[in-house]
Design a protein around this motif. Structure first.
Motif, PDB file in Angstrom:
ATOM      1  N   VAL A  33       0.884  -1.047   0.028  1.00  0.00           N
ATOM      2  CA  VAL A  33       0.119  -0.086  -0.055  1.00  0.00           C
ATOM      3  C   VAL A  33       0.885   1.229  -0.050  1.00  0.00           C
ATOM      4  O   VAL A  33       1.649   1.282   0.841  1.00  0.00           O
ATOM      5  N   GLU A  34       0.858   2.125  -1.014  1.00  0.00           N
ATOM      6  CA  GLU A  34       1.678   3.370  -1.153  1.00  0.00           C
ATOM      7  C   GLU A  34       1.178   4.676  -0.814  1.00  0.00           C
ATOM      8  O   GLU A  34      -0.156   4.543  -0.636  1.00  0.00           O
ATOM      9  N   SER A  35       1.870   5.515  -0.699  1.00  0.00           N
ATOM     10  CA  SER A  35       1.351   6.894  -0.429  1.00  0.00           C
ATOM     11  C   SER A  35       0.246   7.203   0.698  1.00  0.00           C
ATOM     12  O   SER A  35      -0.458   7.808   0.451  1.00  0.00           O
ATOM     13  N   ALA A  36       0.665   6.338   1.864  1.00  0.00           N
ATOM     14  CA  ALA A  36      -0.130   6.826   3.003  1.00  0.00           C
ATOM     15  C   ALA A  36       0.111   8.498   3.364  1.00  0.00           C
ATOM     16  O   ALA A  36      -0.916   9.033   3.756  1.00  0.00           O
ATOM     17  N   PHE A  37       1.216   9.113   3.176  1.00  0.00           N
ATOM     18  CA  PHE A  37       1.400  10.382   3.059  1.00  0.00           C
ATOM     19  C   PHE A  37       2.319  10.557   1.961  1.00  0.00           C
ATOM     20  O   PHE A  37       3.313   9.962   1.481  1.00  0.00           O
ATOM     21  N   LYS A  38       2.370  11.936   1.488  1.00  0.00           N
ATOM     22  CA  LYS A  38       3.034  12.328   0.545  1.00  0.00           C
ATOM     23  C   LYS A  38       4.248  12.954   0.805  1.00  0.00           C
ATOM     24  O   LYS A  38       5.282  13.165   0.021  1.00  0.00           O
ATOM     25  N   ASP A 149      27.691  17.840  26.288  1.00  0.00           N
ATOM     26  CA  ASP A 149      26.410  18.445  26.758  1.00  0.00           C
ATOM     27  C   ASP A 149      25.428  18.947  25.603  1.00  0.00           C
ATOM     28  O   ASP A 149      24.174  19.315  25.640  1.00  0.00           O
ATOM     29  N   ARG A 150      25.846  18.953  24.541  1.00  0.00           N
ATOM     30  CA  ARG A 150      25.451  19.560  23.351  1.00  0.00           C
ATOM     31  C   ARG A 150      24.409  18.261  22.546  1.00  0.00           C
ATOM     32  O   ARG A 150      23.592  18.570  21.971  1.00  0.00           O
ATOM     33  N   LEU A 151      24.733  17.132  23.136  1.00  0.00           N
ATOM     34  CA  LEU A 151      24.157  16.159  22.260  1.00  0.00           C
ATOM     35  C   LEU A 151      22.676  15.667  22.574  1.00  0.00           C
ATOM     36  O   LEU A 151      22.238  15.666  23.588  1.00  0.00           O
ATOM     37  N   ILE A 152      21.893  15.224  21.325  1.00  0.00           N
ATOM     38  CA  ILE A 152      20.636  14.898  21.629  1.00  0.00           C
ATOM     39  C   ILE A 152      20.227  13.908  20.849  1.00  0.00           C
ATOM     40  O   ILE A 152      20.751  13.600  19.597  1.00  0.00           O
ATOM     41  N   TYR A 153      19.733  12.666  21.322  1.00  0.00           N
ATOM     42  CA  TYR A 153      19.541  11.460  20.627  1.00  0.00           C
ATOM     43  C   TYR A 153      17.681  11.243  20.774  1.00  0.00           C
ATOM     44  O   TYR A 153      17.195  11.660  21.559  1.00  0.00           O
ATOM     45  N   VAL A 154      17.407  10.832  19.497  1.00  0.00           N
ATOM     46  CA  VAL A 154      15.850  10.737  19.424  1.00  0.00           C
ATOM     47  C   VAL A 154      15.712   9.220  18.667  1.00  0.00           C
ATOM     48  O   VAL A 154      16.646   8.872  17.490  1.00  0.00           O
ATOM     49  N   SER A 155      14.748   8.355  19.179  1.00  0.00           N
ATOM     50  CA  SER A 155      14.475   7.239  18.610  1.00  0.00           C
ATOM     51  C   SER A 155      12.806   7.190  18.240  1.00  0.00           C
ATOM     52  O   SER A 155      12.028   7.397  19.572  1.00  0.00           O
ATOM     53  N   GLN A 156      12.286   6.607  17.405  1.00  0.00           N
ATOM     54  CA  GLN A 156      10.678   6.629  17.135  1.00  0.00           C
ATOM     55  C   GLN A 156      10.627   5.416  16.501  1.00  0.00           C
ATOM     56  O   GLN A 156      11.119   5.030  15.665  1.00  0.00           O
ATOM     57  N   LEU A 157       9.263   4.903  16.711  1.00  0.00           N
ATOM     58  CA  LEU A 157       8.592   3.903  16.141  1.00  0.00           C
ATOM     59  C   LEU A 157       7.269   4.584  15.376  1.00  0.00           C
ATOM     60  O   LEU A 157       6.493   4.887  16.087  1.00  0.00           O
ATOM     61  N   LEU A 158       7.603   4.654  13.881  1.00  0.00           N
ATOM     62  CA  LEU A 158       6.430   5.144  13.070  1.00  0.00           C
ATOM     63  C   LEU A 158       5.527   3.972  12.634  1.00  0.00           C
ATOM     64  O   LEU A 158       5.759   3.215  11.818  1.00  0.00           O
ATOM     65  N   VAL A 159       4.135   4.306  13.092  1.00  0.00           N
ATOM     66  CA  VAL A 159       3.340   3.042  12.873  1.00  0.00           C
ATOM     67  C   VAL A 159       1.870   3.776  11.995  1.00  0.00           C
ATOM     68  O   VAL A 159       1.421   4.645  12.773  1.00  0.00           O
ATOM     69  N   SER A 160       1.806   3.554  10.679  1.00  0.00           N
ATOM     70  CA  SER A 160       0.792   4.232   9.966  1.00  0.00           C
ATOM     71  C   SER A 160      -0.219   3.187   9.144  1.00  0.00           C
ATOM     72  O   SER A 160       0.084   2.040   9.071  1.00  0.00           O
ATOM     73  N   ARG A 161      -1.408   3.582   9.070  1.00  0.00           N
ATOM     74  CA  ARG A 161      -2.347   2.935   8.116  1.00  0.00           C
ATOM     75  C   ARG A 161      -3.324   3.629   7.318  1.00  0.00           C
ATOM     76  O   ARG A 161      -3.588   4.826   7.480  1.00  0.00           O
ATOM     77  N   LYS A 162      -3.053   3.505   5.966  1.00  0.00           N
ATOM     78  CA  LYS A 162      -3.726   3.873   5.014  1.00  0.00           C
ATOM     79  C   LYS A 162      -5.099   3.212   4.636  1.00  0.00           C
ATOM     80  O   LYS A 162      -5.232   2.231   4.595  1.00  0.00           O
ATOM     81  N   PHE A 163      -6.239   4.005   5.386  1.00  0.00           N
ATOM     82  CA  PHE A 163      -7.497   3.321   5.520  1.00  0.00           C
ATOM     83  C   PHE A 163      -8.236   3.357   4.243  1.00  0.00           C
ATOM     84  O   PHE A 163      -8.902   2.698   3.879  1.00  0.00           O
ATOM     85  N   SER A 164      -8.040   4.344   3.433  1.00  0.00           N
ATOM     86  CA  SER A 164      -8.789   4.408   1.945  1.00  0.00           C
ATOM     87  C   SER A 164      -7.796   5.329   1.164  1.00  0.00           C
ATOM     88  O   SER A 164      -6.639   6.003   1.549  1.00  0.00           O
ATOM     89  N   ASN A 165      -8.074   5.736   0.007  1.00  0.00           N
ATOM     90  CA  ASN A 165      -7.321   6.551  -1.003  1.00  0.00           C
ATOM     91  C   ASN A 165      -7.258   8.080  -0.373  1.00  0.00           C
ATOM     92  O   ASN A 165      -6.313   8.835  -0.724  1.00  0.00           O
ATOM     93  N   LYS A 166      -8.188   8.445   0.514  1.00  0.00           N
ATOM     94  CA  LYS A 166      -8.185   9.826   1.065  1.00  0.00           C
ATOM     95  C   LYS A 166      -7.694   9.832   2.538  1.00  0.00           C
ATOM     96  O   LYS A 166      -7.062  10.894   2.924  1.00  0.00           O
ATOM     97  N   PHE A 167      -7.699   8.845   3.292  1.00  0.00           N
ATOM     98  CA  PHE A 167      -7.464   9.018   4.783  1.00  0.00           C
ATOM     99  C   PHE A 167      -6.343   8.107   5.189  1.00  0.00           C
ATOM    100  O   PHE A 167      -6.352   6.941   4.938  1.00  0.00           O
ATOM    101  N   SER A 168      -5.595   8.784   6.099  1.00  0.00           N
ATOM    102  CA  SER A 168      -4.437   8.129   6.684  1.00  0.00           C
ATOM    103  C   SER A 168      -3.992   8.409   8.016  1.00  0.00           C
ATOM    104  O   SER A 168      -4.449   9.619   8.493  1.00  0.00           O
TER     105      SER A 168
END
Length: 278
Positions: A33-38, A149-168
């Motif tokens: 399933v492609e293009s949940a977000f552009k 002291d300047r260092l910043i670390y970020v970790s994310q788990l991104l979970v998406s679903r494209k429900f239709s051609n219009k809505f994600s």
């Protein structure tokens, strides 16, 4: 004799049809399933979109000052923040990036762990990790400051679903660690849950919204949870994102941990992300 031959071959014909149908089904269940977000971001939060293999993006992200300043600050035009970013698709499952703003030098990677499959796996799962260097800390203000002291670390788990051609929709559980925090009562290791969505209005326009809830913010902190609302405009090789946000920060730690704006007081920031693909 012909009738007998047809009867003998009939079971084999059925088996052949069953095998063909199974093959068709297996192909369909492996269709991504492609293009949940552009855009590579919903507004502020990273989306599950990756750059295609060999694609190079140049992204300009701009955040004006707060519109509540009125004419004195020229409705935000006098106090802007800008980030310049390059994003490269190493292959179909790995995207890397490097960015610089007045606030942070940022290096990041996004990895496709599991795509959403039509009539199969229901969501797309992407891992995102970044390493940032805070550029705002001045040695004149912090004479005992060290590079760490300047260092910043970020970790994310991104979970998406494209429900239709219009809505994600997307959820983004997040861990980020700032070696320097403004509030002494704030833990350096922080947690947030981001959420966002996209609704396609026309072939070229979509409405995007994202929000993040900080989960262990200090009770003495002056910062708030960020809410952003905007639109995407697709124009060939460009995606132009325009939005209003309660955060002027562009880096994850900026909007997740250091948002100062407040929609209820008109303290919001107009901004845009301009993406160009080479």
């Amino acid at each position: 004799m012909k009738k007998i031959l047809v009867l003998l071959l009939f079971p084999f014909t059925l088996f052949a049809q069953d095998d063909l149908l199974k093959e068709i089904d297996s192909v369909a269940t492996n269709e991504r399933v492609e293009s949940a977000f552009k855009g590579l971001k919903i507004v502020n939060i990273e989306s599950t979109k990756l750059a295609a293999k060999g694609d190079l993006y140049f992204i300009v992200s701009h955040r004006f000052g707060s519109v509540k300043d009125g004419f004195e600050g020229f409705f935000g035009l006098d106090n802007a923040a800008t980030q310049l970013k390059f994003v490269y698709g190493v292959n179909d499952w790995l995207t890397v990036s490097g960015a610089r703003s007045e606030i942070v030098y940022d290096f990041a990677a996004k990895v496709m762990l599991q795509p959403q499959i039509k009539d199969g796996f229901p969501v797309a799962i992407v891992g995102f990790s970044s390493f940032g260097i805070n550029n705002t800390l001045k040695e004149s203000n912090y004479p005992n400051m060290e590079f760490e002291d300047r260092l910043i670390y970020v970790s994310q788990l991104l979970v998406s679903r494209k429900f239709s051609n219009k809505f994600s929709l997307e959820l983004a559980p997040t861990y980020f660690h700032e070696n320097f925090v403004e509030d002494d009562n704030q833990e350096n290791s922080q947690f947030a849950i981001g959420m966002g969505g996209r609704y396609k209005l026309t072939n070229r326009w979509s409405l995007n919204v994202d929000y993040a809830a900080h989960l262990n913010r200090s009770s003495t902190s002056r910062f708030k949870n960020p809410l952003s609302i905007g639109v995407d405009l697709e124009t060939g090789g460009h995606v132009f994102q325009m939005h209003f946000s309660s955060s002027q920060g562009i880096h994850e730690s900026g909007f997740l941990g250091n948002t100062t704006g407040d929609w209820t007081k008109g303290d919001v920031f107009f901004g845009f992300n301009l993406l160009r693909v080479f």
